[in-house]
Design a protein around this motif. Sequence first.
Motif, PDB file in Angstrom:
ATOM      1  N   VAL A   1      26.324  -8.200 -37.797  1.00 55.74           N
ATOM      2  CA  VAL A   1      25.549  -7.710 -36.651  1.00 55.74           C
ATOM      3  C   VAL A   1      25.472  -6.187 -36.674  1.00 55.74           C
ATOM      4  CG1 VAL A   1      25.452  -7.576 -34.129  1.00 55.74           C
ATOM      5  CG2 VAL A   1      26.032  -9.736 -35.243  1.00 55.74           C
ATOM      6  N   ARG A   2      26.581  -5.519 -37.084  1.00 55.12           N
ATOM      7  CA  ARG A   2      26.556  -4.055 -37.160  1.00 55.12           C
ATOM      8  C   ARG A   2      25.469  -3.566 -38.116  1.00 55.12           C
ATOM      9  NH1 ARG A   2      29.838  -5.171 -33.877  1.00 55.12           N
ATOM     10  NH2 ARG A   2      27.858  -5.154 -32.766  1.00 55.12           N
ATOM     11  N   ILE A   3      25.179  -4.354 -39.151  1.00 53.01           N
ATOM     12  CA  ILE A   3      24.088  -4.004 -40.071  1.00 53.01           C
ATOM     13  C   ILE A   3      22.741  -4.295 -39.417  1.00 53.01           C
ATOM     14  CG2 ILE A   3      22.949  -4.650 -42.234  1.00 53.01           C
ATOM     15  CD1 ILE A   3      25.711  -5.068 -43.460  1.00 53.01           C
ATOM     16  N   MET A   4      22.572  -5.517 -38.900  1.00 52.19           N
ATOM     17  CA  MET A   4      21.268  -5.947 -38.400  1.00 52.19           C
ATOM     18  C   MET A   4      20.793  -5.123 -37.210  1.00 52.19           C
ATOM     19  SD  MET A   4      21.518 -10.105 -38.738  1.00 52.19           S
ATOM     20  CE  MET A   4      22.743 -10.266 -37.436  1.00 52.19           C
ATOM     21  N   GLU A   5      21.747  -4.624 -36.391  1.00 48.61           N
ATOM     22  CA  GLU A   5      21.357  -3.915 -35.179  1.00 48.61           C
ATOM     23  C   GLU A   5      21.040  -2.444 -35.418  1.00 48.61           C
ATOM     24  OE1 GLU A   5      24.590  -3.992 -32.373  1.00 48.61           O
ATOM     25  OE2 GLU A   5      25.759  -2.492 -33.466  1.00 48.61           O
ATOM     26  N   GLN A   6      21.166  -1.969 -36.650  1.00 44.36           N
ATOM     27  CA  GLN A   6      20.899  -0.558 -36.897  1.00 44.36           C
ATOM     28  C   GLN A   6      19.472  -0.194 -36.498  1.00 44.36           C
ATOM     29  OE1 GLN A   6      22.190   1.353 -40.485  1.00 44.36           O
ATOM     30  NE2 GLN A   6      23.883  -0.061 -40.797  1.00 44.36           N
ATOM     31  N   PRO A   7      19.292   0.928 -35.836  1.00 43.22           N
ATOM     32  CA  PRO A   7      17.959   1.310 -35.360  1.00 43.22           C
ATOM     33  C   PRO A   7      16.891   1.344 -36.446  1.00 43.22           C
ATOM     34  CG  PRO A   7      19.629   2.674 -34.322  1.00 43.22           C
ATOM     35  CD  PRO A   7      20.337   1.856 -35.362  1.00 43.22           C
ATOM     36  N   PHE A   8      17.286   1.608 -37.683  1.00 41.01           N
ATOM     37  CA  PHE A   8      16.312   1.637 -38.776  1.00 41.01           C
ATOM     38  C   PHE A   8      15.521   0.332 -38.855  1.00 41.01           C
ATOM     39  CE2 PHE A   8      15.449   0.270 -43.151  1.00 41.01           C
ATOM     40  CZ  PHE A   8      14.544   1.236 -43.549  1.00 41.01           C
ATOM     41  N   PHE A   9      16.211  -0.807 -38.782  1.00 42.57           N
ATOM     42  CA  PHE A   9      15.532  -2.089 -38.924  1.00 42.57           C
ATOM     43  C   PHE A   9      14.603  -2.360 -37.745  1.00 42.57           C
ATOM     44  CE2 PHE A   9      19.514  -2.499 -41.376  1.00 42.57           C
ATOM     45  CZ  PHE A   9      18.940  -2.638 -42.630  1.00 42.57           C
ATOM     46  N   GLU A  10      15.052  -2.012 -36.551  1.00 41.54           N
ATOM     47  CA  GLU A  10      14.182  -2.145 -35.381  1.00 41.54           C
ATOM     48  C   GLU A  10      12.945  -1.264 -35.531  1.00 41.54           C
ATOM     49  OE1 GLU A  10      14.284  -1.428 -30.518  1.00 41.54           O
ATOM     50  OE2 GLU A  10      15.839  -0.545 -31.801  1.00 41.54           O
ATOM     51  N   SER A  11      13.136  -0.046 -36.028  1.00 45.77           N
ATOM     52  CA  SER A  11      12.018   0.881 -36.191  1.00 45.77           C
ATOM     53  C   SER A  11      10.980   0.338 -37.169  1.00 45.77           C
ATOM     54  CB  SER A  11      12.544   2.237 -36.669  1.00 45.77           C
ATOM     55  OG  SER A  11      11.483   3.128 -36.923  1.00 45.77           O
TER      56      SER A  11
END
Length: 286
Positions: free
Chosen positions: A69-79
């Motif tokens: 989850v710490r990887i998936m929630e990184q703002p980069f992926f959301e951006s």
Amino acid sequence: MGNYDITDDQVKAFEQDGAVTIDTPLTSQQIAEASQLMDRMLPLGPPRPGEKNPRYRVGKNNVCEPAFVRIMEQPFFESVAKRLLYSDEVVMVGSALRKTYPDSENVFKDTGEHTDFTFSVADMASIPRRMELTFFIWIADVDEKCAPLVYRPQSHRQIAEYMGDKPRYIHGPFDKDDYINMPDIHAAPVVIGTFLDQLPDLEYADLIPIVASAGQMTVINLATIHAGSTNVGTSDRRRLSVSFWPKAAVIGENKGRARGRELFQSQLAKNLSADRRHLVPEEVQI
């Protein structure tokens, strides 16, 4: 750490071809920790009933372990998801782990060409996009022998243009009561698996493998014809995937998948950092 983003050319490549591989800000430590956890979670699978060989491809869906989850929630992926979905707000709708062990006795082959979604031309041009978007985050290098994902570039557009304003694959029997947000067989967008012999008989591009380095990710439109492949290399293929759609999206899916998605989102909400809980709908944040 450098500046990471998806470029205009990469956006164009994704929309035209259906897949693009880009760099991410993941660190070598994050990759190593994720890889070690995958080793513990995904041992070589036991043989299926009536078979002698072990299962070389193993996995887990709806991953909510904090390290992932710490990887998936990184703002980069959301951006990146916001950029490709042309949406101010996106939510996570699924995640998965897959590990494919080397199978030295096997020959290289794909594991069944298919699509996972039906999107119309209008879905892929709307603002926000009426689509689900999947990121394949590579936890190890993947080359032409290491069970690469293979796909047919531009096939998602060929199929959508062929279907026109009445999207339809030859799915077999269809009962609209098994689905939500899908009133009839012509509805789109919809999450529905379709194999090559059910797809329109068109002049598709040849299959090409997707190769990448650990820490990169491949963004793929799973309405593009694609398949997994056997691992005839010497190292394991490891990937973490996460899927997004626009927060206001209305996408058809069978009721079983919808229940699984909502359960995943409610579990995910408990593990997201406090400032990242907007990545799941408010109604599942119990």
